[in-house]
Design a protein around this motif. Structure first.
Motif, mmCIF file in Angstrom:
data_model
loop_
_atom_site.group_PDB
_atom_site.id
_atom_site.type_symbol
_atom_site.label_atom_id
_atom_site.label_comp_id
_atom_site.label_asym_id
_atom_site.label_seq_id
_atom_site.Cartn_x
_atom_site.Cartn_y
_atom_site.Cartn_z
ATOM 1 N N TYR A 426 0.808 -1.213 0.000
ATOM 2 C CA TYR A 426 0.000 0.000 0.000
ATOM 3 C C TYR A 426 0.847 1.271 0.000
ATOM 4 O O TYR A 426 0.313 2.373 -0.161
ATOM 5 N N LEU A 427 2.153 1.128 0.213
ATOM 6 C CA LEU A 427 3.022 2.305 0.276
ATOM 7 C C LEU A 427 3.189 2.925 -1.111
ATOM 8 O O LEU A 427 3.331 2.225 -2.110
ATOM 9 N N GLY A 428 3.185 4.269 -1.121
ATOM 10 C CA GLY A 428 3.447 4.993 -2.356
ATOM 11 C C GLY A 428 4.913 5.350 -2.484
ATOM 12 O O GLY A 428 5.723 5.064 -1.594
ATOM 13 N N ASP A 429 5.238 6.009 -3.567
ATOM 14 C CA ASP A 429 6.631 6.420 -3.781
ATOM 15 C C ASP A 429 7.098 7.427 -2.741
ATOM 16 O O ASP A 429 8.304 7.582 -2.518
ATOM 17 N N ALA A 436 -4.113 2.396 -0.083
ATOM 18 C CA ALA A 436 -4.950 1.521 0.728
ATOM 19 C C ALA A 436 -6.350 1.419 0.126
ATOM 20 O O ALA A 436 -6.845 2.373 -0.483
ATOM 21 N N PRO A 437 -7.028 0.286 0.310
ATOM 22 C CA PRO A 437 -8.401 0.169 -0.196
ATOM 23 C C PRO A 437 -9.378 1.064 0.543
ATOM 24 O O PRO A 437 -10.468 1.332 0.045
ATOM 25 N N ASP A 438 -9.000 1.503 1.749
ATOM 26 C CA ASP A 438 -9.830 2.427 2.523
ATOM 27 C C ASP A 438 -8.982 2.976 3.659
ATOM 28 O O ASP A 438 -7.852 2.549 3.879
ATOM 29 N N ASN A 465 -1.598 5.623 8.793
ATOM 30 C CA ASN A 465 -0.142 5.508 8.827
ATOM 31 C C ASN A 465 0.383 5.402 10.253
ATOM 32 O O ASN A 465 1.363 4.690 10.505
ATOM 33 N N ALA A 466 -0.268 6.084 11.193
ATOM 34 C CA ALA A 466 0.154 5.980 12.593
ATOM 35 C C ALA A 466 -0.089 4.574 13.125
ATOM 36 O O ALA A 466 0.773 3.994 13.807
ATOM 37 N N PHE A 467 -1.254 4.007 12.822
ATOM 38 C CA PHE A 467 -1.515 2.629 13.238
ATOM 39 C C PHE A 467 -0.520 1.675 12.574
ATOM 40 O O PHE A 467 -0.086 0.688 13.191
ATOM 41 N N PRO A 521 -5.229 13.436 -5.271
ATOM 42 C CA PRO A 521 -6.375 12.604 -5.679
ATOM 43 C C PRO A 521 -6.107 11.120 -5.496
ATOM 44 O O PRO A 521 -4.967 10.657 -5.543
ATOM 45 N N GLN A 522 -7.177 10.349 -5.280
ATOM 46 C CA GLN A 522 -7.092 8.891 -5.267
ATOM 47 C C GLN A 522 -7.098 8.390 -6.710
ATOM 48 O O GLN A 522 -7.753 8.970 -7.577
ATOM 49 N N GLU A 523 -6.382 7.311 -6.963
ATOM 50 C CA GLU A 523 -6.357 6.741 -8.304
ATOM 51 C C GLU A 523 -7.712 6.153 -8.691
ATOM 52 O O GLU A 523 -8.110 6.183 -9.838
#
Length: 703
Positions: A426-429, A436-438, A465-467, A521-523
């Motif tokens: 789920y990590l981006g560049d 993440a799906p949600d 991200n904190a969790f 934006p979300q993909e």
């Protein structure tokens, strides 16, 4: 191999199959199964006296077993589950019972309901009953019995639909039961059978209705119970029972019709504070209806307590503890009203910590952890709630700490591997979770018009991200315990990279706070991932979690936490999330200043209703009605004893503990805490040294 039986498809073709869960909405499945209650019986006569019977029982979807006219138990233990499941759970469970028996005969009778109704009920897709019996005789001999084609079966047509019973209909014709191939991956449930007991109303347990009369009658109980409705009717009548937690609230409705005298027990468990009954007498004589409730819960063997110089804090503890007790079923329910599955890990994590300080028996929490691991393994590490699946990692570690069961870590390691592998994808560049799906679940409230159940990225990214950071740091400790140093180092590196990206991209130096997420934006828009919004928002949630899970440290962490706690502009959190607030306060050494002040926020809830814990402080939306049986907000039952005792587990499983008792402004307290070695009692009065009474073998130090 256990023999399963069911209704003969030659006569009951339409009542064989059902969906795996009540929330399965795959096209066509709703019409592929029908609601039904099957009944089974078998008599055995022996030539010598029986001493006892050991039973192993399971049924799909819900069973109720009687032996010689007495209820043995109801089950099965929930398979756990997630929301929107389209296939059966990886494991189904059997329960063991040990029963003394007098005489030479055994009369078995069972009711088995086809089709899930509550969200915690799961099916393997086919109706079935399995009974194994080891009969021990007075002469020392043993004989084995099991369900087979010699049992009789029928579909009882009186059970028309969920919450609808018509006793005027034909019960059904008894025919030979049909053995069915096992589709159940059966395991013995490692928890005891549920305890049951009758609960009488506060007054007027028996109602008299004249011939032809329709009478309304309200029955109230002293508390809210997880219970089955019991009715003893003396003649023909129709009864509509509205089952509520508090009088005047919405609830469940059960409709029943009786042709004559009958004793009735509902098939479903309800969150019960009272009944509003409408009784229509259809007989030619005065009718009596006796009303009771049959409470059920996980058995209580030890019990903690909290007493202090503040009576309202005592009441807060008791309300939270009671609500936990009615939520402890074959899993830790969010509430008996909602009965949500193990997907609500945030609820069950808090309840597991509450359990450690109130009832002490961690077997149910261990099973919650294992069943969640089963689902993660079967579903490639994916659960409906993303934050909750990460909380499972913290729950795994803490349940191990309180139980001392190291095997639990080894059993759950494959699920942990899959979960962390999934989140790494789920990590981006930019180093943050971007794909993440949600971003759910954060809290039960609405922020800027958006539900924090499943917020857009700009309102939920920082929390997720904190969790994730907390899960990585906890997994590092778990892998070290598993003697997997390479994987522990991977988690450490991933956590360090995430912390750097979090601070670089989500920290606002001008405000000295973290904001809730990026506005990029979300993909792709998904059912529980709405389109992102152009909103830079600062919440208590994101800043508290950044402190709690180590994304900031030292003086900076204290400043951020104080700003979040003292803010007049940030939205207040609900009781559920206050658990994490209080944990952060304790971590930063600020309990003296904030702890009891925050815990006092529960006092209005306890004053408003001491029958059960209200779900929240403020409704997330105008038309939402809170339940009063929700243990997810019960963290005071954990925080009060844990923090005032200054409890610290030095060696898992209570092999070594540390106590640092403090009053934090109270004049006195007395706390009793269950431990595997017995009850620990600690009293502290202002100006005096603590008095500690520990069970033999409990090693403790006082700091």
């Amino acid at each position: 191999m256990s023999q399963w039986i069911w209704l003969d498809p030659q006569f009951e073709e339409a009542y064989q199959l059902c969906r795996p869960c009540a929330m399965d909405r795959e096209e066509g499945k709703k019409d592929a199964c029908r609601y039904a209650v099957a009944e089974f019986r078998r008599s055995y006569a022996f030539d010598r006296p029986i001493e006892s019977v050991s039973l192993r029982v399971s049924g799909d979807t819900v069973y109720r077993l009687y032996l010689n006219g007495a209820l043995v138990g109801q089950g099965p233990v929930s398979a756990g589950g997630d929301f929107l499941c389209h296939r059966p759970m990886p494991r189904f469970f059997a329960t063991r019972y040990e029963l003394p028996v007098q005489g030479k005969n055994l009369e078995f009778f069972a009711q088995v309901r086809l089709s899930p109704v509550a969200m915690t009920e799961y099916s393997c897709g086919h109706g079935g009953l399995m009974v194994e019996a080891q009969v021990r005789f007075a002469d020392g001999t043993v004989e084995t019995l099991e369900t087979d084609g010699s049992w009789q079966a029928r579909r009882n047509e009186r059970f028309v639909a969920p919450h609808v019973y018509d006793g005027t209909r034909f019960e059904g014709e008894w025919r030979p039961a049909c053995p069915v191939p096992s589709v159940w991956n059966l395991a013995d449930a490692p928890i005891p059978p549920l305890w049951e007991g009758d609960i009488l109303p506060l007054k007027e347990a028996e109602v008299t209705v004249n011939p032809g009369e329709t009478r309304a009658h309200t029955v109230l109980f002293d508390k809210i119970y997880a219970a089955y409705l019991l009715l003893d009717v003396s003649g023909a009548c129709e009864i509509e029972a509205h089952i509520f937690e508090l009088e005047g609230q919405s609830g469940d409705t059960l409709k029943a019709r009786f042709a004559g005298a009958e004793r009735f027990r509902s098939l479903s468990m309800y969150s019960t504070g009272g009944y509003a009954l409408t009784i229509q007498n259809q007989s030619g004589a005065p009718l009596t209806v006796k009303v009771r409730a049959r409470m059920c819960c996980y058995p209580v063997e030890m019990e903690g307590s909290f007493h202090s110089s503040d009576p309202m804090l005592d009441k807060v503890y008791e309300v939270c503890k009671w609500t936990l007790q009615i939520c402890r079923q074959t899993l830790h329910l969010d509430s008996p009203k909602h009965q949500e599955p193990l997907a609500c890990t945030g609820d069950y994590y808090i309840e597991s910590l509450m359990t450690a300080f109130t009832f002490g028996d961690m077997r149910l929490a261990e099973l919650d952890v294992r069943r969640t691991a089963d689902w993660l393994n079967a579903n490639d590490g994916r659960m409906f709630h993303t934050t909750y699946s990460l909380i499972w990692v913290m729950m795994l570690y803490d349940v191990y700490q309180y139980s001392g069961n190291r095997a639990l870590l080894y059993e759950c390691a494959p699920a942990l591997d899959k979960l962390l592998s999934r989140f790494a994808r789920y990590l981006g560049d930019n180093g943050l979770i971007e794909n993440a799906p949600d971003y759910m679940f954060v809290d039960w409230l609405v922020t800027e018009g958006y539900s924090m159940h499943h917020p857009p990225k700009a309102l939920g990214q920082s929390c997720l991200n904190a969790f994730y950071h907390g899960a990585l740091k906890t997994a590092e400790k778990i892998y070290a315990l598993l003697e997997r140093p390479d994987q522990a180092q991977v988690c450490a590196r991933q956590a360090d990279a995430l912390r750097k990206a979090f601070n670089a991209l989500l920290y606002d130096p001008e405000k000295g706070l973290y904001f809730d997420g990026l506005t990029t934006p979300q993909e792709e828009i998904k059912p529980y991932r709405p389109a992102n919004v152009n909103l830079k928002h600062f919440s208590r949630h994101a800043n508290v979690l950044s402190v709690l899970y180590g994304l900031c440290e030292g003086a900076q962490a204290e400043i951020i936490l104080r700003r979040a706690l003292d803010s007049d502009t940030m939205q207040q959190v609900q009781p559920y999330f206050m658990h994490f607030v209080l944990d952060a306060v304790w971590k930063m050494g600020l309990f003296e200043e904030y702890g009891l002040k925050l815990l006092s926020m529960w006092k209005p809830l306890a004053a408003e209703c001491d029958k059960g814990l209200k779900e929240g402080w403020f409704a997330p939306q105008e038309d939402y009605s809170f339940d009063h049986s929700h243990a997810w907000g019960g963290t005071p039952a954990y925080q009060l004893p844990a923090r005032l005792l200054g409890f610290k587990m030095l060696k898992p499983g209570f092999e070594q503990i540390e106590l640092s008792p403090r009053l934090y402004g109270l004049d006195w307290f007395k706390i009793i805490m269950p431990t595997p070695k017995g009850l620990l009692s600690v009293s502290l009065n202002k100006g005096e040294a603590p008095r500690i009474s520990a069970p033999r073998g409990l090693n403790y130090t006082v700091k």
